[in-house]
Write a protein that holds these residues in place. Structure first.
Motif, PDB file in Angstrom:
ATOM      1  N   ASP A   1       0.846  -1.194   0.000  1.00 24.49           N
ATOM      2  CA  ASP A   1       0.000   0.000   0.000  1.00 24.49           C
ATOM      3  C   ASP A   1       0.882   1.245   0.000  1.00 24.49           C
ATOM      4  O   ASP A   1       1.951   1.265   0.612  1.00 24.49           O
ATOM      5  CB  ASP A   1      -0.904   0.017   1.235  1.00 24.49           C
ATOM      6  N   ASN A   2       0.402   2.296  -0.655  1.00 21.34           N
ATOM      7  CA  ASN A   2       1.229   3.495  -0.724  1.00 21.34           C
ATOM      8  C   ASN A   2       1.302   4.195   0.633  1.00 21.34           C
ATOM      9  O   ASN A   2       0.516   3.917   1.543  1.00 21.34           O
ATOM     10  CB  ASN A   2       0.763   4.438  -1.826  1.00 21.34           C
TER      11      ASN A   2
ATOM     12  N   ARG B   1       7.236   6.347   5.352  1.00 22.29           N
ATOM     13  CA  ARG B   1       8.226   6.457   4.277  1.00 22.29           C
ATOM     14  C   ARG B   1       9.577   5.894   4.718  1.00 22.29           C
ATOM     15  O   ARG B   1      10.239   5.183   3.963  1.00 22.29           O
ATOM     16  CB  ARG B   1       8.380   7.911   3.850  1.00 22.29           C
ATOM     17  N   ARG B   2       9.982   6.213   5.953  1.00 22.53           N
ATOM     18  CA  ARG B   2      11.273   5.727   6.439  1.00 22.53           C
ATOM     19  C   ARG B   2      11.278   4.211   6.569  1.00 22.53           C
ATOM     20  O   ARG B   2      12.265   3.552   6.245  1.00 22.53           O
ATOM     21  CB  ARG B   2      11.618   6.379   7.773  1.00 22.53           C
ATOM     22  N   ALA B   3      10.162   3.646   7.044  1.00 23.26           N
ATOM     23  CA  ALA B   3      10.069   2.192   7.191  1.00 23.26           C
ATOM     24  C   ALA B   3      10.222   1.499   5.844  1.00 23.26           C
ATOM     25  O   ALA B   3      10.975   0.528   5.689  1.00 23.26           O
ATOM     26  CB  ALA B   3       8.740   1.814   7.839  1.00 23.26           C
ATOM     27  N   ILE B   4       9.502   2.016   4.826  1.00 29.40           N
ATOM     28  CA  ILE B   4       9.575   1.406   3.499  1.00 29.40           C
ATOM     29  C   ILE B   4      10.969   1.585   2.903  1.00 29.40           C
ATOM     30  O   ILE B   4      11.520   0.660   2.285  1.00 29.40           O
ATOM     31  CB  ILE B   4       8.493   2.014   2.588  1.00 29.40           C
ATOM     32  N   SER B   5      11.558   2.753   3.123  1.00 28.31           N
ATOM     33  CA  SER B   5      12.908   3.007   2.596  1.00 28.31           C
ATOM     34  C   SER B   5      13.918   2.038   3.190  1.00 28.31           C
ATOM     35  O   SER B   5      14.848   1.600   2.497  1.00 28.31           O
ATOM     36  CB  SER B   5      13.324   4.450   2.900  1.00 28.31           C
TER      37      SER B   5
ATOM     38  N   ARG C   1       8.057   3.287 -11.073  1.00 26.55           N
ATOM     39  CA  ARG C   1       7.233   4.388 -11.541  1.00 26.55           C
ATOM     40  C   ARG C   1       5.995   3.871 -12.256  1.00 26.55           C
ATOM     41  O   ARG C   1       6.072   3.034 -13.150  1.00 26.55           O
ATOM     42  CB  ARG C   1       8.055   5.276 -12.477  1.00 26.55           C
ATOM     43  N   GLY C   2       4.826   4.374 -11.846  1.00 34.70           N
ATOM     44  CA  GLY C   2       3.580   3.965 -12.469  1.00 34.70           C
ATOM     45  C   GLY C   2       3.015   2.672 -11.928  1.00 34.70           C
ATOM     46  O   GLY C   2       1.907   2.275 -12.276  1.00 34.70           O
ATOM     47  N   VAL C   3       3.774   1.972 -11.093  1.00 33.30           N
ATOM     48  CA  VAL C   3       3.334   0.686 -10.533  1.00 33.30           C
ATOM     49  C   VAL C   3       3.200   0.771  -9.018  1.00 33.30           C
ATOM     50  O   VAL C   3       2.255   0.275  -8.422  1.00 33.30           O
ATOM     51  CB  VAL C   3       4.320  -0.451 -10.916  1.00 33.30           C
ATOM     52  N   GLY C   4       4.166   1.424  -8.377  1.00 33.57           N
ATOM     53  CA  GLY C   4       4.167   1.511  -6.921  1.00 33.57           C
ATOM     54  C   GLY C   4       5.305   0.722  -6.320  1.00 33.57           C
ATOM     55  O   GLY C   4       6.306   0.450  -6.986  1.00 33.57           O
ATOM     56  N   THR C   5       5.135   0.323  -5.083  1.00 31.24           N
ATOM     57  CA  THR C   5       6.178  -0.420  -4.364  1.00 31.24           C
ATOM     58  C   THR C   5       5.831  -1.902  -4.370  1.00 31.24           C
ATOM     59  O   THR C   5       4.725  -2.289  -3.985  1.00 31.24           O
ATOM     60  CB  THR C   5       6.308   0.082  -2.915  1.00 31.24           C
ATOM     61  N   GLN C   6       6.784  -2.717  -4.810  1.00 31.30           N
ATOM     62  CA  GLN C   6       6.554  -4.151  -4.930  1.00 31.30           C
ATOM     63  C   GLN C   6       7.648  -4.943  -4.230  1.00 31.30           C
ATOM     64  O   GLN C   6       8.784  -4.495  -4.085  1.00 31.30           O
ATOM     65  CB  GLN C   6       6.542  -4.578  -6.400  1.00 31.30           C
ATOM     66  N   VAL C   7       7.267  -6.156  -3.818  1.00 31.02           N
ATOM     67  CA  VAL C   7       8.224  -7.091  -3.230  1.00 31.02           C
ATOM     68  C   VAL C   7       9.047  -7.713  -4.348  1.00 31.02           C
ATOM     69  O   VAL C   7       8.519  -8.093  -5.392  1.00 31.02           O
ATOM     70  CB  VAL C   7       7.489  -8.208  -2.450  1.00 31.02           C
ATOM     71  N   VAL C   8      10.353  -7.802  -4.140  1.00 28.26           N
ATOM     72  CA  VAL C   8      11.230  -8.506  -5.075  1.00 28.26           C
ATOM     73  C   VAL C   8      11.952  -9.595  -4.319  1.00 28.26           C
ATOM     74  O   VAL C   8      12.036  -9.572  -3.089  1.00 28.26           O
ATOM     75  CB  VAL C   8      12.264  -7.567  -5.736  1.00 28.26           C
TER      76      VAL C   8
END
Length: 247
Positions: free
Chosen positions: A42-43, A59-63, A75-82
């Motif tokens: 989620d954003n 933001r800091r947690a996700i970073s 970009r255009g997709v969001g944050t994803q698990v890799v």
């Protein structure tokens, strides 16, 4: 498991900062498989509103998890698990083969494919006379849909028949072997620098972000140089590893 469920019972009275609790839970969920590769996160705004936590904290947690190479912002997709970053032994293998061996899904996009007179550095490395032409191509390599390696290669006339379609469907060294070449020895140099604008754009990063680099000259069974490569990689998704033995 949704990211909302993951963070619902955070301990707001703990001395451990909320961003660290969130980052740790994300890391554990990804590494355990509860959040598989490709899962969307989620954003920041949605998480902030849902959890009642400030956006800078989210933001800091996700970073933190992005920096571990477990999440990627696209970009255009969001944050994803890799999947965790590929660690490649310093062996005479291709990146394509290494990805396949690690259970990844490698794909390739060819940006340039041409025959030209290469720079003097390349002529020297391939032991070509001044004015000699070589096959030159640039590829962007993806792992499970995430771009992480920019590969620039020069090959002598023996390999002029290699096509764009072949380069996008198979690994380079597979193609060279299919033409009777046995790759025996490689001289390579590994380094790091800031990303160029092109690299930053293709990797989805800021200009100047660090990239891992490698230059390589490959020699065949007769000792002739058959490939010169200039490669760059996202260091959060790719690393070289080696074993060092005392003499």
């Amino acid at each position: 498991m949704s990211t909302e469920e993951l963070f619902m019972d955070l301990d707001r009275t703990s001395p451990v900062p909320l961003y660290h609790q969130m980052a740790r839970r994300l890391q554990e969920a990804i590494e355990s498989g509860k959040l598989p590769s490709g899962s969307r996160i989620d954003n920041e705004l949605e998480l902030s509103d849902t959890l009642g936590i400030s956006r800078p904290t989210v933001r800091r947690a996700i970073s933190e998890v992005v920096n571990l190479g477990l999440l990627v912002r696209r970009r255009g997709v969001g944050t994803q698990v890799v999947q965790s970053g590929l660690k490649r032994d310093l062996e005479l293998t291709s990146l394509y083969d290494a990805l396949a061996a690690a259970g990844r899904s490698p794909t390739t996009k060819v940006f340039k494919h041409e025959i030209l007179i290469p720079p003097d550095e390349v002529l020297d490395a391939l032991k070509l006379a001044p004015g000699t032409t070589a096959l030159h191509f640039i590829r962007l390599r993806y792992s499970d849909g995430v771009p992480f390696a920019l590969l620039e290669n020069y090959l002598p006339s023996t390999f002029f028949g290699i096509t764009v379609d072949q380069l996008e469907r198979r690994g380079l060294y597979q193609l060279m072997r299919s033409r009777g070449t046995t790759l025996r020895v490689a001289h390579q140099t590994i380094g790091a620098r800031g990303a160029t604008r092109q690299e930053a754009k293709l990797f989805g990063q800021k200009a100047g972000s660090p990239v891992l680099t490698m230059t390589r000259t490959f020699f065949d069974q007769s000792g002739h140089p058959v490939e010169f490569g200039i490669n760059s990689y996202r260091p959060d998704l790719y690393a070289f590893q080696m074993t060092i033995v005392e003499k």
